[in-house]
Design a protein around this motif. Structure first.
Motif, mmCIF file in Angstrom:
data_model
loop_
_atom_site.group_PDB
_atom_site.id
_atom_site.type_symbol
_atom_site.label_atom_id
_atom_site.label_comp_id
_atom_site.label_asym_id
_atom_site.label_seq_id
_atom_site.Cartn_x
_atom_site.Cartn_y
_atom_site.Cartn_z
ATOM 1 N N GLU A 843 0.837 -1.193 0.000
ATOM 2 C CA GLU A 843 0.000 0.000 0.000
ATOM 3 C C GLU A 843 0.878 1.250 0.000
ATOM 4 O OE1 GLU A 843 -2.470 0.337 3.468
ATOM 5 O OE2 GLU A 843 -3.634 1.998 2.604
ATOM 6 N N PRO A 845 2.281 4.358 1.402
ATOM 7 C CA PRO A 845 2.371 4.784 2.797
ATOM 8 C C PRO A 845 1.810 6.190 2.985
ATOM 9 C CG PRO A 845 4.527 4.878 1.772
ATOM 10 C CD PRO A 845 3.589 4.336 0.742
ATOM 11 N N PRO A 846 1.517 6.558 4.235
ATOM 12 C CA PRO A 846 0.980 7.907 4.449
ATOM 13 C C PRO A 846 2.053 8.955 4.176
ATOM 14 C CG PRO A 846 1.339 6.781 6.535
ATOM 15 C CD PRO A 846 1.601 5.776 5.461
ATOM 16 N N PRO A 847 1.643 10.127 3.745
ATOM 17 C CA PRO A 847 2.620 11.205 3.563
ATOM 18 C C PRO A 847 3.263 11.539 4.905
ATOM 19 C CG PRO A 847 0.470 11.820 2.668
ATOM 20 C CD PRO A 847 0.283 10.552 3.433
ATOM 21 N N THR A 850 1.444 13.425 7.780
ATOM 22 C CA THR A 850 0.034 13.113 8.036
ATOM 23 C C THR A 850 -0.137 12.413 9.373
ATOM 24 O OG1 THR A 850 -0.369 12.842 5.689
ATOM 25 C CG2 THR A 850 -1.944 11.802 7.166
ATOM 26 N N MET A 851 -1.186 12.811 10.084
ATOM 27 C CA MET A 851 -1.547 12.118 11.328
ATOM 28 C C MET A 851 -2.373 10.891 10.937
ATOM 29 S SD MET A 851 -1.240 12.584 14.604
ATOM 30 C CE MET A 851 -2.791 12.333 15.451
ATOM 31 N N ALA A 852 -1.667 9.793 10.724
ATOM 32 C CA ALA A 852 -2.411 8.593 10.326
ATOM 33 C C ALA A 852 -3.187 8.041 11.521
ATOM 34 C CB ALA A 852 -1.454 7.545 9.792
ATOM 35 N N ALA A 853 -4.423 7.681 11.293
ATOM 36 C CA ALA A 853 -5.239 7.137 12.391
ATOM 37 C C ALA A 853 -4.779 5.743 12.772
ATOM 38 C CB ALA A 853 -6.703 7.112 11.983
ATOM 39 N N THR A 854 -4.213 5.023 11.816
ATOM 40 C CA THR A 854 -3.678 3.692 12.125
ATOM 41 C C THR A 854 -2.340 3.547 11.449
ATOM 42 O OG1 THR A 854 -4.665 2.686 10.192
ATOM 43 C CG2 THR A 854 -5.980 2.681 12.185
ATOM 44 N N LYS A 855 -1.564 2.614 11.933
ATOM 45 C CA LYS A 855 -0.286 2.356 11.274
ATOM 46 C C LYS A 855 -0.460 1.190 10.316
ATOM 47 C CE LYS A 855 2.223 3.432 15.541
ATOM 48 N NZ LYS A 855 1.067 4.100 16.057
ATOM 49 N N PRO A 856 0.239 1.241 9.189
ATOM 50 C CA PRO A 856 0.161 0.066 8.312
ATOM 51 C C PRO A 856 0.814 -1.114 9.018
ATOM 52 C CG PRO A 856 1.765 1.659 7.504
ATOM 53 C CD PRO A 856 1.107 2.272 8.680
ATOM 54 N N ASP A 989 -14.745 -2.468 16.178
ATOM 55 C CA ASP A 989 -13.560 -1.639 16.422
ATOM 56 C C ASP A 989 -13.980 -0.271 16.931
ATOM 57 O OD1 ASP A 989 -10.846 -2.212 14.046
ATOM 58 O OD2 ASP A 989 -11.603 -3.375 15.738
ATOM 59 N N GLY A 990 -14.911 0.322 16.212
ATOM 60 C CA GLY A 990 -15.358 1.668 16.562
ATOM 61 C C GLY A 990 -16.018 1.702 17.924
ATOM 62 N N ARG A 993 -13.425 1.507 20.597
ATOM 63 C CA ARG A 993 -12.735 2.810 20.683
ATOM 64 C C ARG A 993 -13.570 3.788 21.469
ATOM 65 N NH1 ARG A 993 -10.974 2.417 15.446
ATOM 66 N NH2 ARG A 993 -12.883 3.334 14.643
#
Lengths: 1014, 280
Positions: A843, A845-847, A850-856, A989-990, A993
């Motif tokens: 995939e 990767p996040p820029p 960026t505050m990614a909500a999850t890590k790959p 999941d939600g 959380r």
């Protein structure tokens, strides 16, 4: 008629067998002595009804809503309604059950638990000795989500369900295992301690000389195949009305149980009564089964005990949540398959090891599916050697039962994927590899290495006829054009032998030869039917086929009307069964496509006997020998002189009104019951060879598919299927069966899987998550009608027809996907998310910013729900710490906490009302803090249980001093099981959380307010 | 699957409904079409003591456009919105989204406001409300207030509606002149819950994309100045960042990664479609 060929190469095209002596090759054409000792039908005039597209007579009442299903039947007014409390845990010891509060609820008459059942019953036996005591309800341990734990009997179902919440069960959760190969490992939790192992049976079968053949083979290929767990979900669920007959100590049960009636003695034995005291009745209508209504029987036993304890009849209608979690599923399977073959693609040997996953318990006739197909371990190919290792596995999932296809989908997926792979390895067209290996038309009846006696067929011709219209060439050009445009397009094939009419002895192949010797032979498959004619000439047919919606009444009426030359409407067929009054055998029932081969044969035979009798009676009056009479247009008449005739009804009437007029020695009744069996269904040999079925059809499919690169969706672009199933009794019924089979098979291929999380929680509790195919998703089926090869072993030459696409479609489509992607590892269901990853690599990767909500992450999650987060608290770490450790503060911080009680140092018990949005429930919770490193970090662990489900998990909290307060970082790993997991999978999941977020929000507020010691 | 016992109230008018909510608060639940509520009641995921059925309240079933907004009453069904003659012209995004909402049978009973009040993370109407910048009208016995989508949709299945309030109407801004709208949804079968739902609006050089089914509530982003070649590269980066910010979850139908990939790929397609539909 058939001659034995000693040519070792019988069954394949002129190939030398390398280094193997005579007599080793098990594949050969056989002399079956056809004719001697067999009831074969006499030559008949052209049929008026059989073979015609007669409209089903069953339709009108159903379409008008006049069906009489179990739920429609009038009830004894004292009847109670049952609701079942089910385990939310996949694996747990039951420490105690307290039903007193439930018993006190309004309308409740009785509550039973496993202890009540175990006191009055013996465990339900299966086909071999084992220690998996199974009563249909948990006793000291629960072993799958949904397992029955208690039954409430109340004045109505609403009140019964109300009372369920008042049953207090104290569970001690245990680790669960859901993968069959993992379950065989040393580290796996042992699900049945008395059995000692999750491998409840392991048998090795060697037919021919597979080791030598593998050594001698020029080439080898190996694959590991995973086949999913699925079912075919009927519209009508389980329905039981049970009553204890106190004067005889027996039970009277009405249910939509479908057979086989070999289960009847299993139930009676468990209930500790003779079979004659277990009366089982089936209703007029059943709303479909597809195999699922075989393993309804443990519920029958449990409800019988409930009725006995309540002293009143008890009725239970299973709801959909129950059906999806705890009724019947097909075993999922892992297969390692190895093939030895040569440069021309001719396969000489298969070696297979299976891990067949049967869930938490075995119920008769499990582990039948794998043994039902044993004889076909080489499919329709002239492969002379095979070795098969069957591991029968126990896991913490719903126990298995019969599902249409019954072992075929799993086996053929492995075999046909392998045939495709061999083609790819050799650079050959997969269809060519199939053709080169198929048994030749002049080899029938053909004995396979594992013992199946293939009765008839012309596989090559079926394929030729399927391809005659040139559509495959068009499809190949279509594929080329699509690929030229960069699209993902593939073509796949499947060729499958379709068994029908099971040999009741095949399950004993699981035993060793010595065990079979001791137990005595098991074989055959008896079908029975009664044909009678009443004083005014109306014809009645009663049979043991227990239809589940297939149109048996129509087909039997066709057969019998043709026999007597009467109008079809003059034949009444009643297939409701009553074990105390009707003829039945252990083979009676609806399974394994036995209707077309066996039930029709029995009816045909019974009708023939009545016809012979009437002919002999008529012969007297007409003065013509019986052989020279014909039954036509409602008359019995001389063939040579049709005017010399007598109405059919008068001859029948004579037998009733004037027994003295009958020929000497003739019984007065015009009623014949025929029991029909097939001598080909022989017991398992000492070498473990078994003719698992009586009649074998052949199916050939090809298809073209396209995959959307952006979404991974697989679209079936063209699908062609041909089935040779012998004599067709009613083309309308046959096509209906094939279309139904195809629809369910496409469902299995693209959509359906019963999903379990690694920790055993069940995730497919509603039709929003277990995706049954619907009309908009159905591809068009191009159905070919090839020349039929009738069976020499059934009276009408008919073979079963209903399971064909179960066998062929999943692997045909998988082969097409393999073709499109150039990929080996293709599994069903072909969900878009899965297929997407087959197409695309890593995939993006996040820029960086960026505050990614999850890590790959590649790591497979151990628990269902994991996460992390952080919060800022405007208070010092010491203040936050004090809040966590103070019970008064903790009570304010735990969401919905109603009461908190300290049970030990840093350990608490609480009652909480908790939920997300509108979904709320009461839970009993245990919370503990451990690994305390003040004021820096701690571990919080706990568990919750309530009607909505059960949860357990832990998390760590790390406090770090920051400007103006404390940065609280947390991570958590939680399992959530029970109802919310089963119906709310999308949102777990939600939800976790949010709830954990609520806890930390409250912690922030409490600590920030200078909370701490209160 | 039988619900726990409840009292059923069918108020004759809005005042009666509000009085019931005032009296019962969190013990009451408003029901309009019941298409989400009834299965949840049957599965005993909730057990309100009182159900207040507003489906018959004529005062609440209106749909009308005025002053730049379309106001949809709480009892108006999704089907009636679909049949509203001015829908395509005034709310093309809603017109495109509607066929994806459940099945035509459920749309005959399910309401627009009911879907908004339920706030399922995958639902199409909350996504449209967020993307268009609409608002919800809440009323209680004490009075009424309007809450914009971003403030109304607080969490999964959770809204800002208080225990004694009910949604009486939803207000969607009418289509902006010259704007292009597009909607796409990826679902396993016709009528299923969306795995990812996407709503796009393009006006001039402003691109707005709303995504449902990935985060716990619909998420909306807006980008300016992306035209021509920049539309491709910068948009790809923007969509990638957006996807990762939302994250997504694994469930039986799709992985988190798959959801992010749909945002990237189908997000681009739906934006391109909206751009095509816009006057440039």
């Amino acid at each position: 008629m058939y001659t034995k060929k000693t040519d070792l190469n019988a069954g394949r095209r002129g190939l030398a067998v390398v280094g193997l002596g005579q007599g080793v090759m098990a594949g050969s054409k056989e002399n079956t002595g056809g004719g001697a000792g067999r009831d074969m039908p006499k030559a008949e005039a052209k049929a008026k009804y059989v073979g015609q597209r007669v409209l089903r007579r069953e339709n009108l009442p159903l379409l008008k809503g006049e069906g009489r299903f179990v739920d429609d039947l009038p009830l004894n007014p004292r009847t109670l309604h049952a609701a079942i409390l089910r385990s939310p845990h996949p694996h747990a010891n039951i420490k105690s059950i307290d039903v007193s509060a439930a018993l006190a609820q309004p309308g409740v008459a009785a509550v039973i638990t496993g202890a009540d059942v175990a006191a009055l019953c013996d465990p339900l036996i299966v086909g071999f000795a084992n220690s998996l005591d199974y009563y249909g309800i948990a006793t000291e341990r629960v072993r799958y989500v949904g397992e029955p734990v208690a039954v409430v009997c109340a004045s109505d179902r609403y009140k019964a369900e109300d009372a369920l919440d008042f049953i207090k069960v104290d569970y001690e959760p245990l680790d669960a295992v859901v993968d069959p190969v993992v379950a065989a490992g040393d580290d796996a939790p042992v699900i049945h301690p008395r059995q000692g192992s999750n491998v409840v049976s392991r048998r090795t079968f060697t037919h021919g000389e597979p080791d030598e053949a593998l050594k001698a083979a020029q080439r080898h290929a190996e694959m590991t195949i995973r086949y999913p767990r699925n079912s075919i979900t009927p519209m009508e669920t389980y329905a039981i009305i049970a009553e204890y007959v106190s004067d005889t100590g027996g039970y009277d049960v009405t249910s939509n149980f479908q057979g086989p009636f070999s289960i009847h003695p299993v139930m009676a034995k468990s209930l500790r009564i003779p079979g004659s005291k277990l009366r089982h009745r089936s209703p007029s209508h059943s709303g479909g089964s597809f195999g699922s209504k075989l393993v309804i029987f443990p519920y029958i036993v449990v409800l019988c005990i409930a009725a006995r304890k309540a002293g009143r009849p008890v009725k239970w209608i299973e709801d959909r949540l129950e059906h999806l979690s705890a009724s019947s599923v097909a075993p999922n399977r892992v297969t390692r398959i190895e093939a030895g073959y040569d440069d021309d693609g001719i396969v000489s040997v298969f070696r297979m090891e299976h891990w067949d996953d049967h869930g938490a318990y075995l119920r008769a006739p499990m582990p039948a599916p794998i043994y039902r197909m044993h004889g076909l371990s080489t499919n329709g190919y002239g492969i002379g050697h095979c070795q098969v290792v069957n591991n029968i596995m126990i896991t913490n999932k719903c126990p298995t039962g019969a599902v249409r296809g019954f072992g075929g989908p799993q086996l053929y997926f492995a075999i046909e994927r392998m045939m495709h792979k061999i083609a790819v390895e050799l650079g050959l067209d997969p269809l060519e590899v199939i053709r080169r290996n198929l048994i030749r038309a002049d080899s029938f009846p053909y004995r396979t290495p594992a013992g199946a006696l293939l009765d008839s067929g012309d596989y090559q011709r079926t394929i030729d006829e399927t391809l005659a219209d040139g559509a495959l060439d068009v499809l190949k050009r279509r594929r080329d054009e699509a690929r030229a445009q960069g699209r993902l397009y593939g073509i796949g094939y499947a060729a499958v032998v379709e068994p029908s009419q099971s040999n009741m002895g095949y399950i004993s192949t699981l035993k060793t030869g010595e065990e079979r010797e001791r137990a005595g032979p098991k074989d055959g498959a008896v079908a029975s039917a009664t044909v009678s004619v009443d004083p005014v000439g109306s014809i009645s047919v009663v049979g043991d086929s227990v239809p589940q919606g297939q149109g048996h009444q129509t087909a039997l009426a066709q057969i019998v009307a043709d026999q007597f030359g009467v109008d079809i409407d003059d034949v009444v067929v009643n297939l409701e069964t009553d074990t105390q009054k009707d003829n039945w055998s252990i083979a009676s029932g609806n399974y394994s496509c036995r209707f077309a081969p066996a039930a029709t044969s029995a009816a045909h035979l019974a009708a023939e006997r009545v016809k012979d009798k009437l002919a002999r009676i008529a012969s007297q009056g007409l003065n013509v020998p019986p052989e020279e009479l014909e039954f036509e247009g409602g008359y019995i008449r001389a063939k040579a002189n049709p005017d010399n005739s007598v109405p059919f009804y008068r001859v029948a009437g004579l037998a009733h009104w004037s027994p003295s007029s009958l020929p000497d020695g003739m019984d007065p009744a015009v009623r014949e019951t025929a029991f029909w069996n097939a001598p080909e269904l022989t017991p398992t040999t000492a070498n473990d060879e078994i003719n698992t079925s009586l009649a074998y059809g052949f199916g050939f499919d090809y298809c073209g598919i396209e995959i959307d690169r952006d979404t991974g969706e697989v679209r079936i672009d063209k699908y062609v299927s041909a089935h040779d199933c012998g004599t067709i009794l009613n083309p309308g019924l046959a096509e209906g069966q094939i279309h139904g089979s195809f629809a369910a098979a496409v469902g299995a291929t693209l959509f359906e899987e019963f999903a379990y999380a690694e920790d055993g929680s069940f995730l497919s509790g509603t039709f929003a998550d277990y995706l049954v195919i619907t009309a908009p998703e159905m591809p068009k089926l191009d159905l070919i009608h090839p020349t039929v090869n009738p069976s020499p072993y059934t009276r009408l030459g008919a073979k079963g027809i209903a399971e064909g696409n179960q066998y062929s479609t999943p692997v045909c489509v998988a082969n097409a996907v393999a073709d499109a992607l150039g990929r080996d590892d293709v599994s069903v269901p072909l969900t878009p998310a899965k297929v997407f990853e087959w197409i695309h690599g890593e995939e993006t990767p996040p820029p960086a910013d960026t505050m990614a909500a999850t890590k790959p992450t590649k790591k497979k999650r151990e628990r269902a729900i994991e996460g992390q987060g952080e919060a800022f608290v405007p208070a010092s770490p010491e203040a936050v710490w004090a809040t966590l450790l103070d019970p008064g503060s903790l009570a304010k911080v735990i969401p919905g906490c109603r009461e908190l009680e300290r049970v030990a140092e840093n350990a608490y018990r609480a009652s909480v009302d908790m939920g997300v949005g509108p979904v709320r429930g009461r839970f009993e919770a245990n919370v503990a803090l451990s690994e305390l490193k003040p004021p820096r970090s701690a571990m919080l662990s706990g568990d919750l249980a309530g009607p909505l489900g059960a949860s357990s998990g832990s998390g760590t909290v790390v406090l770090e001093a920051a400007e103006g307060g404390t940065q609280v970082r947390y991570d958590y790993s939680v399992r959530l099981t029970g109802k919310v997991a089963a119906v709310g999978g999308r949102m777990l999941d939600g939800a976790a959380r949010i709830l954990i977020g609520q806890f930390f929000k409250a912690l922030v507020k409490q600590a920030g307010n200078g909370g701490g010691a209160s | 699957m039988k619900p726990a016992a409840f009292d059923y109230l069918r108020p004759a008018d809005l005042d009666e409904a509000l009085a019931a909510l005032h009296e019962h608060g969190t013990d009451a639940k408003v029901m309009a079409g019941g298409q989400s509520l009834m299965p949840m009641l049957n599965m005993r995921l909730l057990a309100p003591a009182v159900i207040v059925d507003i489906s018959d309240l004529e005062s609440l079933d209106g749909i009308e456009a005025s002053n730049g907004h379309i106001e949809i009453g709480a009892a108006a069904t999704q089907a009636s919105l679909g049949e509203w003659p001015e829908l395509a012209a005034t709310a093309p995004l809603l017109a495109k989204a509607l066929p994806n909402i459940g099945h035509f049978q459920t749309r005959n009973r399910g309401t627009v406001c009911g879907s908004l009040a339920h706030s399922d993370p995958s639902s199409e109407l909350p996504l449209c409300l967020a993307t268009l910048g609409g608002e919800v009208v809440l009323q209680s016995r004490e009075g009424n207030r309007r809450v914009v989508a971003a403030d109304f949709q607080t969490a999964m299945l959770t809204t800002d509606c208080g225990p004694q309030e009910m949604v009486v109407a939803a207000r969607f801004p009418v289509a902006v002149a010259g704007a292009g709208y597009a909607f796409a949804e990826i679902a396993r079968r016709h009528g299923d819950f969306a795995i990812v739902a996407l709503a796009a609006m393009v006006t001039g050089d402003t691109i707005r994309l709303g995504v449902g089914g990935v985060a716990d509530t619909p998420q909306v982003r807006e980008w300016h100045g992306l035209e021509g070649d920049a539309l491709t590269d910068e948009l790809d980066d923007a969509l990638n960042a957006f996807a990762w910010e939302m994250g997504g979850s694994d469930d039986v139908h799709a992985t988190a990664r798959y959801r992010r990939e749909i945002v990237r790929r189908i997000g681009r397609k739906v934006i391109a479609e909206a751009a095509d539909a816009a006057d440039r």
